[in-house]
Write a protein that holds these residues in place. Structure first.
Motif, mmCIF file in Angstrom:
data_model
loop_
_atom_site.group_PDB
_atom_site.id
_atom_site.type_symbol
_atom_site.label_atom_id
_atom_site.label_comp_id
_atom_site.label_asym_id
_atom_site.label_seq_id
_atom_site.Cartn_x
_atom_site.Cartn_y
_atom_site.Cartn_z
ATOM 1 N N TYR A 8 0.912 -8.826 0.985
ATOM 2 C CA TYR A 8 1.885 -8.824 2.078
ATOM 3 C C TYR A 8 3.209 -8.227 1.615
ATOM 4 C CZ TYR A 8 5.011 -10.538 5.743
ATOM 5 O OH TYR A 8 5.935 -10.622 6.761
ATOM 6 N N ARG A 9 3.600 -8.545 0.403
ATOM 7 C CA ARG A 9 4.853 -8.010 -0.143
ATOM 8 C C ARG A 9 4.783 -6.491 -0.265
ATOM 9 N NH1 ARG A 9 6.524 -5.100 -5.030
ATOM 10 N NH2 ARG A 9 8.718 -5.626 -5.377
ATOM 11 N N GLU A 10 3.654 -5.954 -0.775
ATOM 12 C CA GLU A 10 3.500 -4.504 -0.909
ATOM 13 C C GLU A 10 3.452 -3.835 0.460
ATOM 14 O OE1 GLU A 10 3.658 -2.829 -3.681
ATOM 15 O OE2 GLU A 10 3.843 -4.659 -4.871
ATOM 16 N N TRP A 11 2.801 -4.482 1.406
ATOM 17 C CA TRP A 11 2.720 -3.929 2.755
ATOM 18 C C TRP A 11 4.098 -3.829 3.393
ATOM 19 C CZ3 TRP A 11 0.767 -1.354 6.617
ATOM 20 C CH2 TRP A 11 1.144 -1.647 7.923
ATOM 21 N N LYS A 12 4.891 -4.877 3.312
ATOM 22 C CA LYS A 12 6.217 -4.878 3.925
ATOM 23 C C LYS A 12 7.145 -3.873 3.233
ATOM 24 C CE LYS A 12 7.462 -7.028 6.810
ATOM 25 N NZ LYS A 12 7.447 -6.765 8.263
ATOM 26 N N CYS A 78 5.119 5.622 -4.762
ATOM 27 C CA CYS A 78 5.786 4.532 -4.037
ATOM 28 C C CYS A 78 5.384 3.166 -4.579
ATOM 29 C CB CYS A 78 5.467 4.615 -2.550
ATOM 30 S SG CYS A 78 6.195 6.047 -1.715
ATOM 31 N N LEU A 79 4.108 3.001 -4.914
ATOM 32 C CA LEU A 79 3.620 1.706 -5.367
ATOM 33 C C LEU A 79 3.995 1.400 -6.811
ATOM 34 C CD1 LEU A 79 0.045 1.809 -3.780
ATOM 35 C CD2 LEU A 79 1.930 0.321 -3.100
ATOM 36 N N MET A 80 4.203 2.439 -7.628
ATOM 37 C CA MET A 80 4.452 2.203 -9.048
ATOM 38 C C MET A 80 5.755 2.820 -9.532
ATOM 39 S SD MET A 80 2.913 0.580 -11.554
ATOM 40 C CE MET A 80 1.170 0.550 -11.144
ATOM 41 N N GLY A 81 5.908 4.125 -9.402
ATOM 42 C CA GLY A 81 7.045 4.815 -9.989
ATOM 43 C C GLY A 81 8.391 4.400 -9.416
ATOM 44 N N PHE A 103 -1.248 -5.430 -10.659
ATOM 45 C CA PHE A 103 -1.816 -4.080 -10.696
ATOM 46 C C PHE A 103 -2.968 -3.941 -9.708
ATOM 47 C CE2 PHE A 103 -4.815 -0.896 -12.222
ATOM 48 C CZ PHE A 103 -3.981 0.194 -12.368
ATOM 49 N N GLN A 104 -3.864 -4.921 -9.688
ATOM 50 C CA GLN A 104 -5.022 -4.833 -8.801
ATOM 51 C C GLN A 104 -4.594 -4.780 -7.341
ATOM 52 O OE1 GLN A 104 -7.795 -4.142 -9.955
ATOM 53 N NE2 GLN A 104 -8.592 -5.497 -11.534
ATOM 54 N N THR A 105 -3.578 -5.578 -6.975
ATOM 55 C CA THR A 105 -3.103 -5.573 -5.588
ATOM 56 C C THR A 105 -2.529 -4.220 -5.215
ATOM 57 O OG1 THR A 105 -2.609 -7.943 -5.719
ATOM 58 C CG2 THR A 105 -1.566 -6.692 -3.936
ATOM 59 N N LYS A 106 -1.676 -3.683 -6.088
ATOM 60 C CA LYS A 106 -1.083 -2.371 -5.832
ATOM 61 C C LYS A 106 -2.166 -1.302 -5.765
ATOM 62 C CE LYS A 106 3.552 -2.949 -7.798
ATOM 63 N NZ LYS A 106 4.272 -2.288 -6.696
ATOM 64 N N PHE A 254 -5.054 0.074 -15.729
ATOM 65 C CA PHE A 254 -5.177 -1.381 -15.730
ATOM 66 C C PHE A 254 -4.801 -1.968 -17.087
ATOM 67 C CE2 PHE A 254 -7.807 -5.176 -16.521
ATOM 68 C CZ PHE A 254 -7.287 -6.014 -15.549
ATOM 69 N N VAL A 255 -5.361 -1.407 -18.147
ATOM 70 C CA VAL A 255 -5.078 -1.912 -19.498
ATOM 71 C C VAL A 255 -3.605 -1.710 -19.855
ATOM 72 C CG1 VAL A 255 -5.589 -1.595 -21.951
ATOM 73 C CG2 VAL A 255 -7.450 -1.594 -20.284
#
Length: 329
Positions: A8-12, A78-81, A103-106, A254-255
């Motif tokens: 939900y946090r990533e979506w918003k 957007c999700l990481m950088g 990481f898995q959620t993103k 992931f690692v």
């Protein structure tokens, strides 16, 4: 695996980008079909002979859906950088979640957007083809599914780069360097040996076709080659390469995200031990690359040596100011 609160946090936080990405990926394929149909209808309005206005779909010639890979890069940034560059990643990591959950959620949020949006677009395009009945359709299934695989590969590549890098610039530069690295590591030393020995490599082979086959097969392992839709004409099993590379990039990302506890805010790499090996690699590639350029300009060993010296200096300066200079948030 994927936490609902994090989801939900990533979506918003990325709602606008995600929605625009979904719209683009869903509409890209059906709009390509309809665009080709509109062109044929406009042609028929000016020419009476239908043979000049055939409604055909060629997924290996200027296929518009080949640009879908760019959406994967935008989502990964957007999700990481951007989280790294803004400093909000530090707050996220301070929350009571495991790094693997974050990481898995993103990762899977972006992956679902990329894969399922394009599958929906594939379905709409297939329905349009049934309705509009084009005279010829080339590589529709292979091209559409292939674009899904390649866009997913670029997404995993940039996500993995984001897990290693400390800001957006470092993420994109690392991803780009990785996309061409398999070719550079082998091709640059190969061409330099040709200059030093004076013997062209293709002359050592029984047929020049073997040489070009070697180059083409080598490029298949460079992710950047899948930017162009020319791979559609090759064997359908070629798509196994980007599929396997996607798994490899996912594992690396992931690692890296799970193990690198020191964020090193603002630095190029999160893992300090990568700084020196990467700097040496950049300097070596600079020496070899500029050496070839110097030889091609001067057509002499003197130009080759000057190019190598220039490449060494440029490689050192670029690597030093990129890797060791801290970027402020």
């Amino acid at each position: 695996m994927v936490d609902r609160g994090l989801l939900y946090r990533e979506w918003k936080q990325n709602q606008v980008v995600i929605l625009l990405s979904i719209v683009f990926l869903v509409l890209a394929n059906p709009l390509m079909v309809y665009h080709s149909y509109s062109i044929s209808q406009a042609c028929l309005a000016h020419y009476s002979d239908p043979k000049f206005c055939a409604f055909t779909l060629n997924y290996h010639i200027n296929s518009k859906i080949q640009f879908n890979w760019m959406i994967g890069i935008v989502l990964a940034v957007c999700l990481m950088g951007l989280e790294r560059s803004k400093g909000t990643m530090d707050f996220l990591l301070s929350l009571p979640y495991k790094r693997s959950q974050i990481f898995q959620t993103k990762f899977w949020l972006g992956a679902v957007v990329i894969v399922f949006s394009q599958l929906v677009g594939f379905l709409f395009a297939w329905l349009l083809i049934l309705i509009l009945k084009p005279e010829q359709v080339n590589f529709f299934e292979h091209g559409s599914i292939g674009v899904i695989i390649t866009s997913f590969m670029f997404y995993t590549l940039v996500m993995a780069a984001g897990a290693l890098a400390g800001n957006v610039f470092a993420q994109l530069l690392t991803a780009f360097a990785t996309s061409v690295l398999p070719y550079l590591i082998i091709a640059l030393p190969f061409y330099n040996l040709e200059i030093i020995s004076g013997i062209q490599a293709w002359k050592l082979l029984p047929n020049i076709e073997y040489y070009y086959d070697f180059e083409n097969n080598l490029m298949d392992f460079a992710p950047i080659v899948y930017v162009d839709s020319g791979w559609v004409l090759d064997s359908k099993y070629l798509l196994l390469i980007p599929a396997v590379m996607s798994l490899l990039f996912y594992f690396i990302g992931f690692v890296s995200f799970k193990k690198h506890h020191n964020e090193r805010n603002g630095y190029f790499f999160l893992w300090k031990k990568l700084d020196r090996p990467i700097q040496i690699l950049v300097i070596m590639l600079g020496i070899l690359g500029f050496g070839i350029m110097g030889h091609s300009v001067g057509k002499s060993i003197v130009g080759y040596i000057i190019g190598m010296i220039t490449g060494g200096v440029v490689g050192f300066l670029v690597s030093y100011f990129s890797i060791y200079k801290k970027v402020r948030h």
